[in-house]
Scaffold this motif. Structure first.
Motif, PDB file in Angstrom:
ATOM      1  N   PHE A 121       0.844  -1.204   0.000  1.00 14.52           N
ATOM      2  CA  PHE A 121       0.000   0.000   0.000  1.00 14.52           C
ATOM      3  C   PHE A 121       0.877   1.250   0.000  1.00 14.52           C
ATOM      4  N   TYR A 167       0.742   4.162  -2.775  1.00 10.21           N
ATOM      5  CA  TYR A 167      -0.051   5.364  -2.472  1.00 10.21           C
ATOM      6  C   TYR A 167       0.580   6.325  -1.471  1.00 10.21           C
ATOM      7  N   ASP A 168       1.505   5.853  -0.645  1.00 13.82           N
ATOM      8  CA  ASP A 168       2.004   6.721   0.433  1.00 13.82           C
ATOM      9  C   ASP A 168       3.460   6.391   0.754  1.00 13.82           C
ATOM     10  N   PRO A 169       4.347   6.575  -0.254  1.00  8.55           N
ATOM     11  CA  PRO A 169       5.744   6.150  -0.073  1.00  8.55           C
ATOM     12  C   PRO A 169       6.572   7.131   0.756  1.00  8.55           C
ATOM     13  N   GLN A 170       6.147   7.380   1.982  1.00  4.15           N
ATOM     14  CA  GLN A 170       6.944   8.159   2.915  1.00  4.15           C
ATOM     15  C   GLN A 170       7.844   7.187   3.682  1.00  4.15           C
ATOM     16  N   PHE A 221       8.723   6.504   6.705  1.00  7.05           N
ATOM     17  CA  PHE A 221       8.248   5.751   7.881  1.00  7.05           C
ATOM     18  C   PHE A 221       7.183   4.716   7.547  1.00  7.05           C
ATOM     19  N   GLU A 267      13.339   6.722  13.501  1.00 13.09           N
ATOM     20  CA  GLU A 267      13.730   8.118  13.734  1.00 13.09           C
ATOM     21  C   GLU A 267      12.527   9.021  13.972  1.00 13.09           C
ATOM     22  N   THR A 268      11.336   8.459  13.965  1.00  9.45           N
ATOM     23  CA  THR A 268      10.111   9.240  14.167  1.00  9.45           C
ATOM     24  C   THR A 268       9.320   8.663  15.332  1.00  9.45           C
ATOM     25  N   HIS A 269       8.172   9.292  15.640  1.00 13.00           N
ATOM     26  CA  HIS A 269       7.340   8.799  16.729  1.00 13.00           C
ATOM     27  C   HIS A 269       6.681   7.465  16.391  1.00 13.00           C
ATOM     28  N   PHE A 270       6.782   7.028  15.101  1.00 16.00           N
ATOM     29  CA  PHE A 270       6.211   5.733  14.740  1.00 16.00           C
ATOM     30  C   PHE A 270       6.996   4.582  15.388  1.00 16.00           C
ATOM     31  N   TRP A 302      -4.094   6.157   5.554  1.00 13.24           N
ATOM     32  CA  TRP A 302      -5.153   5.858   4.586  1.00 13.24           C
ATOM     33  C   TRP A 302      -5.333   4.356   4.426  1.00 13.24           C
ATOM     34  N   HIS A 303      -4.239   3.598   4.627  1.00 12.89           N
ATOM     35  CA  HIS A 303      -4.334   2.142   4.586  1.00 12.89           C
ATOM     36  C   HIS A 303      -5.180   1.638   5.759  1.00 12.89           C
ATOM     37  N   TRP A 355      -6.002   9.579  13.495  1.00 14.49           N
ATOM     38  CA  TRP A 355      -5.108   8.435  13.592  1.00 14.49           C
ATOM     39  C   TRP A 355      -4.492   8.491  14.980  1.00 14.49           C
TER      40      TRP A 355
END
Lengths: 150, 150
Positions: free
Chosen positions: B28, B32-35, B37, B46-49, B57-58, B89
């Motif tokens: 996905f 659609y969302d190749p960021q 993280f 390196e992020t809050h994830f 969106w997934h 989210w």
């Protein structure tokens, strides 16, 4: 790299181009939203969709795809999004449509508790090739602030 | 078949089971969302994830999938949705998570101009296997009214 500090309320951008294919509409619908009007022209003809229409969540995903492609050209210190308000599916999206986006920065707010980050509210509208808005929403995005020099 | 007339404000339902796989999170995200993280554990660390996280969106799409599966068991005269409000989210969704949903009917409103249909506001919350809410939104759904007898 653009940081929260570089963002100005009122800034508008126009970006993206996304060709909607029948195969992709059906793929997404089969996997995530197998309602009849997202799976066949015949079932859609009995509803206000008229003919095969993309899942609304698929339109969100295609919009996100254009947004991330735009960020690849103008990198932002994005930390993801906390949420979305006032999401409206305004018109059906059909196979053969070609989508594009416009966005406007509505608010920029440094965090009080986290000096290294902040949030930004942006309104994004997705249009079809006839200039008709098909999707509009306000996203609450989180971004890093510009690191202090030295 | 459940029509708008069968819907009661306050009715709650618990439904769905969705196993989140790494392969699907990556599929996905790539499309659609190749960021970063959403594409790798290293970038997410390196992020809050913290580690690889599904696109928001997934998570919406997976929630829709559970909703449509529930509608297959309890068919509704759905006409699609006009929009969504207050989408949040709340927690990252990671590969290996098992999601489920709870929904509550907040409002049922026959249309004034279209006697054959009406709208319904429902709040849906998606939980992970630890009972933590990961996504919450209010959907504005359109439904047919029960056809008159004879």
């Amino acid at each position: 790299m653009l940081y929260l500090d570089d963002m100005q309320v009122g800034t508008k951008r126009s970006f993206g181009r996304y060709e909607v294919t029948r195969e992709e509409v059906l793929d997404f619908a089969r996997r995530y939203d197998p309602q009849p009007f997202h799976l066949s022209d015949e079932a859609a003809a009995e509803t206000h969709f008229g003919r095969l229409a993309a899942s609304g969540w698929h339109t969100c995903a295609m919009t996100m795809s254009m947004f991330v492609a735009e960020m690849a050209v103008h990198p932002q210190a994005s930390l993801g999004a906390a949420g979305v308000d006032e999401l409206r599916w305004l018109k059906p999206v059909h196979p053969g449509d070609v989508l594009r986006c416009e966005s406007e920065i509505l608010e920029v707010k440094p965090s009080r508790s986290r000096p290294d980050m902040g949030s930004m509210r942006t309104q994004t509208t997705t249009y079809n090739q006839h200039g008709e808005p098909v999707l509009r929403f306000i996203a609450l995005a989180l971004m890093r602030r510009r690191p202090a020099a030295g």
